[in-house]
Design a protein around this motif. Sequence first.
Motif, PDB file in Angstrom:
ATOM      1  N   PRO A 174      48.435  25.230  25.338  1.00  0.00           N
ATOM      2  CA  PRO A 174      48.969  25.994  26.786  1.00  0.00           C
ATOM      3  C   PRO A 174      47.946  26.804  27.447  1.00  0.00           C
ATOM      4  N   PRO A 175      47.422  27.138  28.528  1.00  0.00           N
ATOM      5  CA  PRO A 175      46.540  27.649  29.254  1.00  0.00           C
ATOM      6  C   PRO A 175      47.583  28.818  29.753  1.00  0.00           C
ATOM      7  N   PHE A 176      48.004  29.234  28.312  1.00  0.00           N
ATOM      8  CA  PHE A 176      47.913  30.815  28.558  1.00  0.00           C
ATOM      9  C   PHE A 176      47.596  31.772  28.317  1.00  0.00           C
ATOM     10  N   ILE A 177      47.656  33.502  28.900  1.00  0.00           N
ATOM     11  CA  ILE A 177      46.938  34.400  28.976  1.00  0.00           C
ATOM     12  C   ILE A 177      47.918  35.587  28.559  1.00  0.00           C
ATOM     13  N   MET A 178      48.167  36.826  27.785  1.00  0.00           N
ATOM     14  CA  MET A 178      48.745  37.566  27.935  1.00  0.00           C
ATOM     15  C   MET A 178      48.394  38.766  28.141  1.00  0.00           C
ATOM     16  N   LEU A 179      48.131  39.758  29.182  1.00  0.00           N
ATOM     17  CA  LEU A 179      48.148  40.456  29.729  1.00  0.00           C
ATOM     18  C   LEU A 179      48.674  42.594  29.414  1.00  0.00           C
ATOM     19  N   THR A 180      47.684  43.302  28.448  1.00  0.00           N
ATOM     20  CA  THR A 180      48.425  44.653  27.960  1.00  0.00           C
ATOM     21  C   THR A 180      47.864  44.940  29.292  1.00  0.00           C
ATOM     22  N   VAL A 181      48.279  45.850  29.052  1.00  0.00           N
ATOM     23  CA  VAL A 181      48.054  47.015  29.849  1.00  0.00           C
ATOM     24  C   VAL A 181      48.855  48.768  28.502  1.00  0.00           C
ATOM     25  N   LYS A 182      47.530  49.541  27.475  1.00  0.00           N
ATOM     26  CA  LYS A 182      48.044  50.737  26.412  1.00  0.00           C
ATOM     27  C   LYS A 182      48.405  51.395  26.667  1.00  0.00           C
ATOM     28  N   GLY A 183      49.609  51.909  26.086  1.00  0.00           N
ATOM     29  CA  GLY A 183      49.747  53.363  26.443  1.00  0.00           C
ATOM     30  C   GLY A 183      50.859  54.288  27.054  1.00  0.00           C
ATOM     31  N   ALA A 184      51.649  55.140  27.960  1.00  0.00           N
ATOM     32  CA  ALA A 184      52.231  55.794  27.441  1.00  0.00           C
ATOM     33  C   ALA A 184      53.113  54.461  29.579  1.00  0.00           C
ATOM     34  N   GLY A 185      54.043  53.636  29.158  1.00  0.00           N
ATOM     35  CA  GLY A 185      54.300  53.056  30.172  1.00  0.00           C
ATOM     36  C   GLY A 185      53.836  52.507  30.823  1.00  0.00           C
ATOM     37  N   SER A 186      53.492  51.812  29.693  1.00  0.00           N
ATOM     38  CA  SER A 186      52.291  50.089  29.552  1.00  0.00           C
ATOM     39  C   SER A 186      53.086  48.877  30.116  1.00  0.00           C
ATOM     40  N   SER A 187      52.503  48.327  30.488  1.00  0.00           N
ATOM     41  CA  SER A 187      53.263  47.037  30.288  1.00  0.00           C
ATOM     42  C   SER A 187      52.476  45.696  30.314  1.00  0.00           C
ATOM     43  N   GLU A 188      53.583  44.642  29.380  1.00  0.00           N
ATOM     44  CA  GLU A 188      52.601  43.550  29.900  1.00  0.00           C
ATOM     45  C   GLU A 188      53.020  41.864  29.947  1.00  0.00           C
ATOM     46  N   ILE A 189      52.346  40.999  30.756  1.00  0.00           N
ATOM     47  CA  ILE A 189      52.761  39.946  31.068  1.00  0.00           C
ATOM     48  C   ILE A 189      51.938  38.950  30.765  1.00  0.00           C
ATOM     49  N   ILE A 190      52.406  37.893  30.843  1.00  0.00           N
ATOM     50  CA  ILE A 190      52.207  36.419  30.047  1.00  0.00           C
ATOM     51  C   ILE A 190      51.816  35.440  31.657  1.00  0.00           C
ATOM     52  N   CYS A 191      50.614  34.874  31.310  1.00  0.00           N
ATOM     53  CA  CYS A 191      50.511  34.171  33.377  1.00  0.00           C
ATOM     54  C   CYS A 191      49.266  32.950  32.648  1.00  0.00           C
ATOM     55  N   SER A 192      49.929  31.914  32.946  1.00  0.00           N
ATOM     56  CA  SER A 192      49.718  30.796  33.441  1.00  0.00           C
ATOM     57  C   SER A 192      47.965  30.531  34.756  1.00  0.00           C
ATOM     58  N   MET A 193      47.132  30.253  33.246  1.00  0.00           N
ATOM     59  CA  MET A 193      46.063  30.295  33.959  1.00  0.00           C
ATOM     60  C   MET A 193      45.729  29.118  34.713  1.00  0.00           C
ATOM     61  N   ASN A 194      47.049  27.988  34.787  1.00  0.00           N
ATOM     62  CA  ASN A 194      47.193  26.231  35.623  1.00  0.00           C
ATOM     63  C   ASN A 194      46.944  27.675  37.011  1.00  0.00           C
ATOM     64  N   ASP A 195      48.266  28.430  37.217  1.00  0.00           N
ATOM     65  CA  ASP A 195      48.934  28.529  38.315  1.00  0.00           C
ATOM     66  C   ASP A 195      49.414  30.205  38.503  1.00  0.00           C
ATOM     67  N   PHE A 196      47.749  31.086  38.515  1.00  0.00           N
ATOM     68  CA  PHE A 196      48.198  32.659  38.657  1.00  0.00           C
ATOM     69  C   PHE A 196      49.262  32.863  39.623  1.00  0.00           C
ATOM     70  N   GLN A 197      49.451  33.442  40.131  1.00  0.00           N
ATOM     71  CA  GLN A 197      50.963  34.032  40.654  1.00  0.00           C
ATOM     72  C   GLN A 197      50.125  35.596  40.993  1.00  0.00           C
ATOM     73  N   ASP A 198      49.937  36.217  42.337  1.00  0.00           N
ATOM     74  CA  ASP A 198      49.669  37.232  42.252  1.00  0.00           C
ATOM     75  C   ASP A 198      50.736  38.271  42.398  1.00  0.00           C
ATOM     76  N   SER A 199      51.788  37.577  42.725  1.00  0.00           N
ATOM     77  CA  SER A 199      52.982  37.940  42.117  1.00  0.00           C
ATOM     78  C   SER A 199      53.090  39.440  40.887  1.00  0.00           C
ATOM     79  N   LYS A 200      53.156  38.892  39.868  1.00  0.00           N
ATOM     80  CA  LYS A 200      52.362  39.385  38.756  1.00  0.00           C
ATOM     81  C   LYS A 200      51.614  40.237  38.966  1.00  0.00           C
ATOM     82  N   GLN A 201      52.100  41.968  38.092  1.00  0.00           N
ATOM     83  CA  GLN A 201      51.414  43.018  38.203  1.00  0.00           C
ATOM     84  C   GLN A 201      51.274  43.510  36.651  1.00  0.00           C
TER      85      GLN A 201
END
Length: 158
Positions: free
Chosen positions: A14-41
């Motif tokens: 499936p066309p999913f990609i996991m994006l991660t910001v490393k470090g203190a207070g980091s976050s991680e999201i999984i995005c569908s490359m078929n339906d990329f939403q601007d609301s995911k930050q």
Amino acid sequence: MTSLDYAWDEPILPPFIMLTVKGAGSSEIICSMNDFQDSKQLYYENFIYIAAAYTFSGLQETTARPVASNKDAAYAELVLDVSPKTQRVVLKKKEPGKRSQLWRMTGTGMLCHEGSSVPQNPHKPSSPRSVDSSMILDIAGLAAVTDNRYEPLMLRKP
């Protein structure tokens, strides 16, 4: 906005990609490359040191008053630190990653002390911290405003 063509390494998955910001207070999201939403930050906290600039560069502006007669002070790399016992704000040698020396700027322009707030797990996404639960940098009294005397720095509730 720029784009770049990309060929999937595994076209049958499936066309999913996991994006991660490393470090203190980091976050991680999984995005569908078929339906990329601007609301995911993704977000991260960008902690800062409050430094005595002269002690890092060794250079001094010609209009500035000398901070010390000792030449070693020019390379001491002094930053604001908070003593855990007294909560006094003092200048100490910079120690990378030491929480008592880390600060963050709020959206309203206050300097919040990272070391006085509860540590957050860097591997779990978290919500932005409440300013009300933090300690901010302030002066100890009103003398600096009223009669041009120096006042020590301290931590206070907003």
